[in-house]
Design a protein around this motif. Structure first.
Motif, mmCIF file in Angstrom:
data_model
loop_
_atom_site.group_PDB
_atom_site.id
_atom_site.type_symbol
_atom_site.label_atom_id
_atom_site.label_comp_id
_atom_site.label_asym_id
_atom_site.label_seq_id
_atom_site.Cartn_x
_atom_site.Cartn_y
_atom_site.Cartn_z
ATOM 1 N N LEU A 1 12.416 -5.638 3.226
ATOM 2 C CA LEU A 1 13.225 -3.768 3.019
ATOM 3 C C LEU A 1 13.705 -3.246 3.993
ATOM 4 C CD1 LEU A 1 9.506 -4.098 1.776
ATOM 5 C CD2 LEU A 1 11.366 -3.135 0.068
ATOM 6 N N THR B 1 6.894 -3.824 5.890
ATOM 7 C CA THR B 1 6.058 -5.253 6.572
ATOM 8 C C THR B 1 6.152 -6.408 5.368
ATOM 9 O OG1 THR B 1 3.529 -4.582 6.123
ATOM 10 C CG2 THR B 1 4.280 -3.728 7.977
ATOM 11 N N PHE C 1 -0.715 -7.819 4.225
ATOM 12 C CA PHE C 1 -1.552 -6.431 4.127
ATOM 13 C C PHE C 1 -2.375 -5.942 4.901
ATOM 14 C CE2 PHE C 1 -1.650 -9.405 -0.275
ATOM 15 C CZ PHE C 1 -0.436 -7.892 -0.759
ATOM 16 N N ARG D 1 0.296 -3.862 6.071
ATOM 17 C CA ARG D 1 -0.175 -2.277 4.935
ATOM 18 C C ARG D 1 -1.744 -1.488 4.717
ATOM 19 N NH1 ARG D 1 4.037 -2.593 1.149
ATOM 20 N NH2 ARG D 1 5.319 -3.809 1.920
ATOM 21 N N VAL E 1 7.409 -5.655 -2.669
ATOM 22 C CA VAL E 1 8.387 -6.712 -3.145
ATOM 23 C C VAL E 1 7.706 -8.486 -3.271
ATOM 24 C CG1 VAL E 1 10.446 -5.927 -3.092
ATOM 25 C CG2 VAL E 1 9.481 -7.097 -1.121
ATOM 26 N N ASP F 1 -8.348 -11.481 -12.457
ATOM 27 C CA ASP F 1 -9.672 -10.516 -10.665
ATOM 28 C C ASP F 1 -9.291 -9.766 -10.262
ATOM 29 O OD1 ASP F 1 -9.922 -10.975 -7.710
ATOM 30 O OD2 ASP F 1 -10.383 -13.058 -8.197
ATOM 31 N N ARG G 1 -9.299 -7.976 -7.831
ATOM 32 C CA ARG G 1 -9.086 -7.234 -6.601
ATOM 33 C C ARG G 1 -7.745 -8.182 -5.749
ATOM 34 N NH1 ARG G 1 -13.080 -11.903 -3.123
ATOM 35 N NH2 ARG G 1 -11.426 -12.883 -5.199
ATOM 36 N N LYS G 2 -7.030 -8.673 -7.103
ATOM 37 C CA LYS G 2 -5.636 -8.802 -7.136
ATOM 38 C C LYS G 2 -4.846 -7.567 -8.189
ATOM 39 C CE LYS G 2 -4.946 -13.113 -9.604
ATOM 40 N NZ LYS G 2 -4.435 -14.347 -9.429
ATOM 41 N N ALA H 1 -4.061 -3.638 -10.273
ATOM 42 C CA ALA H 1 -4.069 -2.566 -10.383
ATOM 43 C C ALA H 1 -4.283 -2.370 -11.889
ATOM 44 C CB ALA H 1 -3.257 -1.285 -9.606
ATOM 45 N N GLU I 1 -3.336 0.472 -15.402
ATOM 46 C CA GLU I 1 -2.367 1.728 -15.378
ATOM 47 C C GLU I 1 -3.387 1.556 -16.837
ATOM 48 O OE1 GLU I 1 1.780 0.599 -15.588
ATOM 49 O OE2 GLU I 1 1.824 2.548 -17.474
ATOM 50 N N ILE J 1 -2.607 5.069 -13.454
ATOM 51 C CA ILE J 1 -3.760 4.328 -12.106
ATOM 52 C C ILE J 1 -4.979 4.747 -12.628
ATOM 53 C CG2 ILE J 1 -4.359 3.404 -10.181
ATOM 54 C CD1 ILE J 1 -1.236 1.794 -10.985
ATOM 55 N N VAL K 1 -1.167 -4.250 -12.872
ATOM 56 C CA VAL K 1 0.120 -3.931 -12.669
ATOM 57 C C VAL K 1 -0.253 -4.643 -10.962
ATOM 58 C CG1 VAL K 1 1.497 -2.056 -10.565
ATOM 59 C CG2 VAL K 1 0.291 -1.324 -12.748
ATOM 60 N N HIS K 2 0.678 -6.240 -10.439
ATOM 61 C CA HIS K 2 0.134 -6.612 -9.846
ATOM 62 C C HIS K 2 0.020 -5.971 -8.110
ATOM 63 C CE1 HIS K 2 2.284 -9.518 -12.550
ATOM 64 N NE2 HIS K 2 1.154 -9.818 -12.393
ATOM 65 N N PHE K 3 -1.111 -6.341 -7.284
ATOM 66 C CA PHE K 3 -0.918 -6.019 -6.277
ATOM 67 C C PHE K 3 0.169 -7.072 -5.215
ATOM 68 C CE2 PHE K 3 -4.647 -5.100 -3.224
ATOM 69 C CZ PHE K 3 -3.709 -4.510 -2.252
ATOM 70 N N ILE K 4 1.392 -6.581 -4.998
ATOM 71 C CA ILE K 4 2.037 -7.419 -3.947
ATOM 72 C C ILE K 4 2.840 -6.485 -2.865
ATOM 73 C CG2 ILE K 4 3.496 -8.194 -6.557
ATOM 74 C CD1 ILE K 4 5.452 -6.221 -5.699
ATOM 75 N N GLY K 5 2.323 -7.477 -2.195
ATOM 76 C CA GLY K 5 2.394 -6.887 -0.613
ATOM 77 C C GLY K 5 4.219 -7.575 0.400
ATOM 78 N N GLY K 6 4.222 -7.871 -0.400
ATOM 79 C CA GLY K 6 5.852 -8.522 -0.076
ATOM 80 C C GLY K 6 6.677 -7.432 1.055
ATOM 81 N N GLY K 7 7.715 -8.208 1.904
ATOM 82 C CA GLY K 7 8.338 -7.271 2.459
ATOM 83 C C GLY K 7 10.127 -7.692 2.890
#
Lengths: 269, 70
Positions: free
Chosen positions: A46, A133, A136, A139, A158, B32, B34-35, B37, B39, B44, B64-70
């Protein structure tokens, strides 16, 4: 606009001419971009397009924070780096590319990990923060820190073929939500895979980082409809964008009426 | 026979008991929370409200998937 420096060199006028032509940017907008200070956290998938477009646009001061060394597997998507720089710090590599793209902008290199102490030191030095980043804990640290320190956060994420984006300005009060209004807590370790575990299409990071850049420029310029209170979802396989509403949660632990998070003590120092 | 109402989840039609809440639906699906959200009708729903969010006929839900990649 008091005190705004509208004096541009011929080279600047030429470089930014396509911006200055835009009615919603103009010389005043371009001067705003030059006066702005933006922190990009993560010089990865990103952060690469994001930092490139901010620098090309003439954002006057860009901080790049990343502690990682460049690896061969990064180059499938992190287009600000190059093969010859494998092994070098990514913030330094990114800064070198930005200097070549636009020597008019000042790049501040932070070759370090984002932790609570760094957040407290660095975030107040910038007008706006971007989250690019890849984990989690960082973030959530950035989301909490931007709320508590009063800075807008333009956040994208992403995974595989999916991207998400929102802007958080909860420090301004209602109706702006914070990142915890969307996800109250980070997922337990191991529950949600990272890009290194599940993969990511390189171009997805390019689209989302570029959208992030557009939102940052809009925030600085004060034009258009911002993404605060909205969540943009993109699925590359469907080629479908959706924008949905994200409201402030009155029960939120960070920005709610009975908030329980008042400092960064829960995060790694 | 319990009365049911039609909703859609991720674009697929589904029948749920007329008195069901969002929390009931998520438990039935076995997600689950925890992973993700959730809508509902392009908005939301805060996790804190799942148990107090009754489902209505015609509701459109998306996970909505909880994603955190960058």
């Amino acid at each position: 606009m008091r005190g705004m420096d509208l004096d541009f060199s011929d080279a600047e006028l030429h470089r930014y001419s396509r911006h200055i032509l835009l009615q919603d940017v103009g010389a005043v907008g371009q001067a705003r971009l030059r006066a702005a200070r933006v922190l990009v956290v993560g010089a990865g998938g990103l952060g690469a397009p994001l930092a490139l477009y901010l620098a090309a646009a003439g954002v006057g001061t860009i901080g790049i924070l990343d502690h990682d060394a460049l690896e061969l597997s990064n180059l499938q998507r992190q287009v600000i780096h190059s093969t010859a720089r494998i092994g070098r710090n990514k913030a330094e590599s990114a800064a070198e590319t930005l200097a070549g793209l636009n020597p008019e902008v000042r790049v501040e290199v932070h070759p370090r990990r984002m932790d609570a102490a760094t957040a407290r030191d660095q975030i107040p030095r910038y007008d706006l923060v971007c989250d690019g980043t890849d984990n989690f804990p960082t973030r959530f640290l950035l989301g909490d820190a931007c709320h508590l320190l009063g800075r807008p956060l333009v956040s994208a994420a992403v995974l595989r073929f999916e991207g998400q984006l929102s802007t958080f300005k909860s420090h301004l009060g209602a109706p702006h939500p914070c990142h915890r209004c969307l996800h109250p807590e980070p997922p337990p370790p191991g529950l949600v895979p990272s890009c290194s575990e599940a993969g990511v299409l390189g171009a997805v990071t390019g689209v989302m980082g570029t959208l992030q850049a557009a939102e940052v420029l809009k925030e600085i310029l004060g034009i258009g409809e911002g993404m605060s209170g909205r969540l943009l979802l993109w699925d590359a396989l469907d080629a479908r964008f959706r924008t949905i509403r994200l409201r402030r949660d009155p029960a939120c632990a960070l920005c709610g009426e009975a908030a329980t998070i008042h400092d960064l003590s829960a995060h790694a120092a | 026979m319990e009365a049911t109402i039609p909703i859609s989840v991720n674009g697929e039609a589904r029948q749920v008991p007329a008195a069901a809440t969002l929390a009931d639906l998520l438990a039935q699906i076995g997600l689950d929370i925890r992973k993700v959200a959730v809508e509902r009708n392009l908005e939301i729903v805060p996790r804190s409200r799942y148990a107090e969010t009754p489902l209505a006929a015609g509701d459109r839900l998306e996970i909505v998937h909880f994603i955190g990649g960058g």
